[in-house]
Design an enzyme around this catalytic site. Sequence first.
Site, PDB file in Angstrom:
ATOM      1  N   GLY A   1     -19.099  37.016 -24.050  1.00 37.43           N
ATOM      2  CA  GLY A   1     -20.072  37.966 -23.533  1.00 37.43           C
ATOM      3  C   GLY A   1     -20.587  38.858 -24.652  1.00 37.43           C
ATOM      4  O   GLY A   1     -19.805  39.493 -25.337  1.00 37.43           O
ATOM      5  N   SER A   2     -21.894  38.905 -24.857  1.00 37.71           N
ATOM      6  CA  SER A   2     -22.397  39.553 -26.053  1.00 37.71           C
ATOM      7  C   SER A   2     -23.915  39.668 -26.029  1.00 37.71           C
ATOM      8  O   SER A   2     -24.532  39.580 -24.978  1.00 37.71           O
ATOM      9  CB  SER A   2     -21.943  38.752 -27.279  1.00 37.71           C
ATOM     10  OG  SER A   2     -22.084  37.369 -27.018  1.00 37.71           O
ATOM     11  N   ARG A   3     -24.528  39.784 -27.232  1.00 42.42           N
ATOM     12  CA  ARG A   3     -25.974  39.958 -27.318  1.00 42.42           C
ATOM     13  C   ARG A   3     -26.498  39.336 -28.611  1.00 42.42           C
ATOM     14  O   ARG A   3     -25.792  39.283 -29.611  1.00 42.42           O
ATOM     15  CB  ARG A   3     -26.295  41.453 -27.303  1.00 42.42           C
ATOM     16  CG  ARG A   3     -27.772  41.789 -27.213  1.00 42.42           C
ATOM     17  CD  ARG A   3     -27.960  43.283 -27.116  1.00 42.42           C
ATOM     18  NE  ARG A   3     -28.604  43.846 -28.282  1.00 42.42           N
ATOM     19  CZ  ARG A   3     -28.529  45.121 -28.638  1.00 42.42           C
ATOM     20  NH1 ARG A   3     -27.807  45.956 -27.921  1.00 42.42           N
ATOM     21  NH2 ARG A   3     -29.160  45.561 -29.697  1.00 42.42           N
TER      22      ARG A   3
END
Length: 243
Positions: free
Chosen positions: A202-204
């Site tokens: 989960g990240s960007r």
Amino acid sequence: MPSLDKPPVVTNTVKWRWPAVHPEGRKYVLISAAVTMLFLFAIWDELGFLLIGVTIWVAAFFRDPVRVTPQAEGQIISPADGLVTMIERVPVPREIAGPEGLNEETRVRVSIFMSVFDVHINRTPVAGTIRQVVYIAGKFLNADLDKASEENERQHFVVETRDGLRVGFTQIAGLVARRIVTFVKPGDMVAAGQRIGLIRFGSRVDVFLPDDYAPQVALGQRCVAGETVVGRKGAIAAEGVAQ
């Protein structure tokens, strides 16, 4: 000459198939499956049934679907699956600024947030040569926050196309993500949409558009890595998007 009252004969077809699990994630799937089997048959079978769902989720997290990348000139492709959460003009990160990097003071940044349910394989937005890969250690704040771009663990890339255009993009670790994995190094030649790394869990990803490229996505839109066009040269920005 073919008959006009008969449909053309299709000689090649494409069928849906289950996405493969990326090699980087196979060991996690095996570990999860082994723990699940242990609980099912030796410890606590009720919890084992719940762990079956966890194993399926781990396999889904590392899924690596086939993507078909648009091949037209003058476009920048999404490097990540996820939700467009920010589109704004910002200073270029200092690690990839200057003559060896993007060589501009500001660029329009498109931020794509990946939840734990999105595909986490990241892809290069353009074809060319990897000029820079810069890893920065940092915090693990919520990747949806603007300050995550400067405070979180992150990794910058600069890709130079054959006509000299340089495009930068950044993997940013998030609240749950604890490791950035890279598949490329400076000097590597890459095709548009090629896999360049992943982030667990989960990240960007931020992509920095050159000044003569306009955003082609809007806030709240979902992107598909390797397929969605996020920027186009000489185009008008997507409705509701200011540059």
